[in-house]
Scaffold this active site. Structure first.
Site, mmCIF file in Angstrom:
data_model
loop_
_atom_site.group_PDB
_atom_site.id
_atom_site.type_symbol
_atom_site.label_atom_id
_atom_site.label_comp_id
_atom_site.label_asym_id
_atom_site.label_seq_id
_atom_site.Cartn_x
_atom_site.Cartn_y
_atom_site.Cartn_z
ATOM 1 N N TRP A 28 -0.541 -6.732 -16.866
ATOM 2 C CA TRP A 28 -0.041 -5.355 -16.728
ATOM 3 C C TRP A 28 0.857 -5.025 -17.927
ATOM 4 O O TRP A 28 0.744 -3.962 -18.518
ATOM 5 C CB TRP A 28 0.729 -5.227 -15.409
ATOM 6 C CG TRP A 28 1.168 -3.827 -15.103
ATOM 7 C CD1 TRP A 28 0.427 -2.839 -14.524
ATOM 8 C CD2 TRP A 28 2.456 -3.268 -15.353
ATOM 9 N NE1 TRP A 28 1.167 -1.696 -14.406
ATOM 10 C CE2 TRP A 28 2.426 -1.922 -14.904
ATOM 11 C CE3 TRP A 28 3.627 -3.766 -15.919
ATOM 12 C CZ2 TRP A 28 3.525 -1.082 -14.999
ATOM 13 C CZ3 TRP A 28 4.729 -2.923 -16.008
ATOM 14 C CH2 TRP A 28 4.677 -1.588 -15.556
ATOM 15 N N ARG A 74 -15.525 -1.401 -8.734
ATOM 16 C CA ARG A 74 -15.911 -0.251 -7.905
ATOM 17 C C ARG A 74 -15.434 1.054 -8.533
ATOM 18 O O ARG A 74 -14.483 1.072 -9.308
ATOM 19 C CB ARG A 74 -15.259 -0.365 -6.524
ATOM 20 C CG ARG A 74 -15.912 -1.377 -5.642
ATOM 21 C CD ARG A 74 -15.195 -1.486 -4.331
ATOM 22 N NE ARG A 74 -13.854 -2.013 -4.528
ATOM 23 C CZ ARG A 74 -12.909 -2.002 -3.602
ATOM 24 N NH1 ARG A 74 -13.133 -1.468 -2.443
ATOM 25 N NH2 ARG A 74 -11.726 -2.509 -3.854
ATOM 26 N N PHE A 91 -9.512 -5.637 -0.823
ATOM 27 C CA PHE A 91 -8.564 -6.305 0.077
ATOM 28 C C PHE A 91 -8.510 -7.821 -0.187
ATOM 29 O O PHE A 91 -8.690 -8.254 -1.310
ATOM 30 C CB PHE A 91 -8.868 -5.990 1.535
ATOM 31 C CG PHE A 91 -8.851 -4.507 1.853
ATOM 32 C CD1 PHE A 91 -7.983 -3.630 1.185
ATOM 33 C CD2 PHE A 91 -9.683 -3.961 2.815
ATOM 34 C CE1 PHE A 91 -7.953 -2.270 1.474
ATOM 35 C CE2 PHE A 91 -9.665 -2.598 3.105
ATOM 36 C CZ PHE A 91 -8.803 -1.754 2.434
ATOM 37 N N LYS A 148 -2.226 6.107 -2.413
ATOM 38 C CA LYS A 148 -2.713 4.932 -3.097
ATOM 39 C C LYS A 148 -2.866 5.102 -4.606
ATOM 40 O O LYS A 148 -2.709 4.164 -5.367
ATOM 41 C CB LYS A 148 -4.049 4.500 -2.481
ATOM 42 C CG LYS A 148 -4.481 3.181 -3.071
ATOM 43 C CD LYS A 148 -5.643 2.557 -2.439
ATOM 44 C CE LYS A 148 -6.021 1.292 -3.179
ATOM 45 N NZ LYS A 148 -6.151 1.449 -4.623
ATOM 46 N N PHE A 208 5.501 -8.598 -11.599
ATOM 47 C CA PHE A 208 6.032 -7.232 -11.549
ATOM 48 C C PHE A 208 7.392 -7.193 -12.237
ATOM 49 O O PHE A 208 8.089 -8.215 -12.278
ATOM 50 C CB PHE A 208 6.179 -6.762 -10.087
ATOM 51 C CG PHE A 208 4.935 -6.098 -9.570
ATOM 52 C CD1 PHE A 208 3.787 -6.837 -9.351
ATOM 53 C CD2 PHE A 208 4.890 -4.728 -9.328
ATOM 54 C CE1 PHE A 208 2.616 -6.234 -8.907
ATOM 55 C CE2 PHE A 208 3.730 -4.108 -8.884
ATOM 56 C CZ PHE A 208 2.591 -4.861 -8.671
ATOM 57 N N LYS A 256 -5.247 -6.262 -7.882
ATOM 58 C CA LYS A 256 -6.554 -6.914 -8.060
ATOM 59 C C LYS A 256 -7.316 -6.300 -9.231
ATOM 60 O O LYS A 256 -7.819 -7.011 -10.083
ATOM 61 C CB LYS A 256 -7.415 -6.760 -6.802
ATOM 62 C CG LYS A 256 -7.229 -7.837 -5.780
ATOM 63 C CD LYS A 256 -8.267 -7.733 -4.683
ATOM 64 C CE LYS A 256 -8.534 -6.341 -4.198
ATOM 65 N NZ LYS A 256 -7.412 -5.641 -3.596
ATOM 66 N N THR A 279 -6.147 -4.525 -11.668
ATOM 67 C CA THR A 279 -5.388 -4.799 -12.889
ATOM 68 C C THR A 279 -5.707 -6.215 -13.379
ATOM 69 O O THR A 279 -5.986 -6.431 -14.569
ATOM 70 C CB THR A 279 -3.879 -4.664 -12.578
ATOM 71 O OG1 THR A 279 -3.648 -3.377 -12.004
ATOM 72 C CG2 THR A 279 -3.027 -4.839 -13.815
ATOM 73 N N ALA A 328 -13.898 -1.478 2.128
ATOM 74 C CA ALA A 328 -13.877 -2.933 2.356
ATOM 75 C C ALA A 328 -13.624 -3.271 3.823
ATOM 76 O O ALA A 328 -13.552 -4.429 4.179
ATOM 77 C CB ALA A 328 -12.824 -3.585 1.483
HETATM 78 P P1 ADP Z 1 -5.377 -3.340 -6.117
HETATM 79 O O1 ADP Z 1 -6.627 -3.411 -6.910
HETATM 80 O O2 ADP Z 1 -4.973 -4.651 -5.558
HETATM 81 O O3 ADP Z 1 -5.341 -2.229 -5.111
HETATM 82 P P2 ADP Z 1 -4.273 -2.231 -8.531
HETATM 83 O O4 ADP Z 1 -4.688 -3.149 -9.621
HETATM 84 O O5 ADP Z 1 -5.039 -0.963 -8.356
HETATM 85 O O6 ADP Z 1 -4.191 -2.996 -7.144
HETATM 86 O O7 ADP Z 1 -2.735 -1.896 -8.739
HETATM 87 C C1 ADP Z 1 -2.048 -1.033 -7.859
HETATM 88 C C2 ADP Z 1 -0.902 -0.354 -8.609
HETATM 89 O O8 ADP Z 1 0.076 -1.334 -8.949
HETATM 90 C C3 ADP Z 1 -1.321 0.316 -9.909
HETATM 91 O O9 ADP Z 1 -0.637 1.547 -10.025
HETATM 92 C C4 ADP Z 1 -0.850 -0.652 -10.987
HETATM 93 O O10 ADP Z 1 -0.471 0.013 -12.178
HETATM 94 C C5 ADP Z 1 0.357 -1.287 -10.349
HETATM 95 N N1 ADP Z 1 0.549 -2.663 -10.824
HETATM 96 C C6 ADP Z 1 -0.345 -3.667 -10.757
HETATM 97 N N2 ADP Z 1 0.172 -4.781 -11.305
HETATM 98 C C7 ADP Z 1 1.427 -4.463 -11.722
HETATM 99 C C8 ADP Z 1 2.485 -5.202 -12.364
HETATM 100 N N3 ADP Z 1 2.340 -6.472 -12.673
HETATM 101 N N4 ADP Z 1 3.632 -4.543 -12.632
HETATM 102 C C9 ADP Z 1 3.790 -3.247 -12.308
HETATM 103 N N5 ADP Z 1 2.845 -2.501 -11.701
HETATM 104 C C10 ADP Z 1 1.674 -3.097 -11.410
#
Ligand code: ADP
Length: 557
Positions: free
Chosen positions: A410, A95, A302, A106, A382, A72, A74, A274
């Site tokens: 990403w 946040r 979430f 996490k 991903f 989210k 990202t 959340a």
């Molecule tokens: P959320 O906000 O939903 O908790 P984040 O944006 O913090 O998720 O991402 C969680 C983790 O996943 C981070 O370490 C991020 O680098 C990784 N991540 C997010 N999107 C991708 C992607 N498309 N490919 C690889 N890793 C990703």
């Protein structure tokens, strides 16, 4: 770049613009900028003339996540950079990360890959000290409550009914339940107490909903710390310490300005849980962004059943916000998990499972529609996803008549978010958002919970068990029965059972406790086993963290 840790390596390799330049780009006047070093600043809103403008608000939520998160933050950051690339005056409102979980599983919360807010290390560690200020404000109040008991207890507070706990920004399970005041009369009054993590403090929720310093103090004064022997509520105003607590939060109330990797101005401010709180950045930051930018992209914690619902029913109601569009982040791996694949097998191609998991995603889309918003699905790509899987999911979305696009922020930053950005703009233009809240709190807490359970969680009904029936009577007795409800529920399922994946129906929501958060202005309904002080795992991320010889951090993610 370290293959093990791409987020930190990308963030450390970035050349950041001076924060003065970012402020100028955002439209923050020099006299309102309070720099913390060269790449962070607080914005003193009181020194700004209101612009009188309100830009578009885009809310990013997600399907029910896997424990690793679905991207989210990202997506939020990457989407904002995409809007910037298109030439829109854009801001991000996110946040602040909590420190405790960073040491656990996490990791941080500054986005990932080429879609991050920076300086990543600072934001994830002590940043501008807001969480420390909140911690001290919370614990000062706790100390003042215990001192009141020790000094004769003029307010007749029942030590067994104090609901104000201490907080610390460390995942420390040993502090969940403690006994304090041991050692004889000079050490205070013995009683049971406990610690929550800082993001669970009501002070955090209060700071994030306050419109200004005056409102902050009024909310702090209304906080209920406990009850007397006669079961009457005792507030901070009764203790007479609201001024002192507000004073400790004076600077923490000011939004923090940083930048994305794409140079988009970003406000990173506040971070309530959340589940037991409303899960979005401060109202002060969102309002500031809306007054400066044409498009503000923000995130709620979430899925649509938790953060987004609370953003729409609690924060938007209190702050008079009206989102223009919403994004639901989905991933092939989360779809496969909801389609029945075990965590260890999520990397292997499985189109049938991904399609089976769309039941979960479809309900998140329907949920957003209940608020009058047509969302856009951002399918966050991903590295392990196959083209066939991604095409199958996008094909399914087209068949359903849902707006959807692939998000590759990403890997490619703003460029990778252009397809989602176009869909969001199309949704604003053609789908005509008609935002409204889901419920009217005047119907009472019981009825509000029924509406949420049936319309958002797909449940048949609600049962009130354990302490909840008595708490319902207590809420009515004190005139708190018509406040909005903030449900503390697992993020892994629409139901209160984290193992019920997909889109469960026919279940019952078990409400076991109702906690008045009068300062924040809502009632927390606790369902299932919700943790307000997490623990650390067998192999905490802390084992891989440290500093290089030149003083750079390693192991943050
Ligand atoms: P959320 O906000 O939903 O908790 P984040 O944006 O913090 O998720 O991402 C969680 C983790 O996943 C981070 O370490 C991020 O680098 C990784 N991540 C997010 N999107 C991708 C992607 N498309 N490919 C690889 N890793 C990703």
């Amino acid at each position: 770049m370290s293959a093990e840790n791409p987020d930190l390596a990308i963030a450390q390799a970035a050349t950041l613009k001076p924060i003065t330049e970012i402020a100028e780009r955002a439209g923050v006047p020099a006299e309102a900028l309070v720099p913390y070093g060269t790449h962070k600043a607080k914005v003193d809103v009181r020194r700004m003339t209101p612009t009188g403008r309100t830009g578009r608000l885009v809310l990013v939520s997600a399907m029910s996540p896997t424990p690793a998160g679905e991207g989210k933050s990202t997506t939020t950051v990457g989407l904002a950079d995409a809007f910037s690339l298109q030439g829109h005056r854009t801001m991000v409102a996110l946040r602040e990360p909590a420190l405790g979980p960073i040491m656990g599983i996490k990791g941080g919360a500054t986005g990932g890959g080429h879609a991050q807010v920076v300086p990543m290390e600072d934001i994830n560690l002590h940043f501008t000290g807001d969480f420390h200020a909140i911690q001290i404000a919370n614990n000062t109040l706790a100390a003042l409550v215990d001192n009141h008991l020790h000094q004769g207890n003029a307010l007749n507070i029942d030590p067994r009914r104090i609901q104000w706990k201490r907080v610390v920004d460390v995942n420390d399970r040993a502090l969940r339940k403690i006994t304090i005041g041991l050692g004889g009369p000079a050490q205070g009054v013995p009683r049971e107490d406990g610690f929550d993590i800082v993001v669970a403090s009501e002070i955090m929720a209060v700071l994030c909903l306050a419109t200004d310093l005056e409102d902050l103090q009024a909310r702090i004064d209304r906080i209920v710390v406990g009850f007397t022997y006669d079961r009457d509520p005792v507030s901070v105003a009764d203790l007479g310490v609201g001024g002192a607590i507000t004073m400790l939060l004076k600077d923490a109330l000011l939004p923090n300005l940083v930048q994305t990797l794409g140079g988009t101005p970003a406000l990173v401010h506040g971070g309530p849980f959340a589940n037991i709180a409303h899960g979005c950045n401060s109202l002060a930051a969102t309002r500031l962004a809306l007054s400066l930018a044409d498009i503000t992209v923000t995130e709620a914690g979430f899925g649509s059943d938790l953060g987004a619902e609370k953003f729409l029913d609690i924060k938007s109601r209190l702050g008079g916000l009206s989102p223009d569009a919403a994004v639901v982040v989905a991933t092939v791996r989360a779809l496969k998990m909801h389609g029945g694949v075990a965590k260890a097998d999520l990397a292997a191609e499985n189109i049938d499972a991904a399609l089976a998991g769309t039941a979960n995603l479809a309900r998140h889309v329907q949920n957003m529609r209940r608020f009058g918003i047509e969302p856009v699905i951002a399918l966050n790509r991903f590295p392990t996803d196959t083209d066939t899987e991604l095409e199958a999911v996008l094909g399914w979305a087209r068949e359903q008549g849902f707006r959807a696009a692939l998000s590759e922020v990403w890997a490619h930053g703003g460029e990778g978010g252009l397809a989602v950005a176009e869909q969001v703009l199309a949704a604003i233009e053609h789908d005509r958002p008609d935002f409204h809240h889901l419920y009217d709190p005047a119907a009472g807490v019981e009825e509000t919970l029924r509406t949420l359970a049936r319309e958002i969680y797909g449940a048949d009904d609600v049962v009130f068990e354990d302490r909840a029936p008595a708490q319902l009577r207590m809420l009515k007795r004190n005139g708190w029965d018509t406040l909005p409800v903030c449900v503390a529920k697992t993020q892994y399922s629409f139901s209160d059972d984290p193992t019920a994946l997909g889109a469960p129906t026919g279940h019952v929501l078990h409400v076991r406790d109702l906690v008045p958060k009068i300062g924040a202005g809502f009632v927390v309904a606790l369902t299932g086993a919700v943790m307000t002080m997490p623990g650390l795992p067998r192999e905490p991320a802390a084992l891989r963290m440290g500093l290089t010889e030149s003083g750079e951090s390693v192991g943050l993610f």
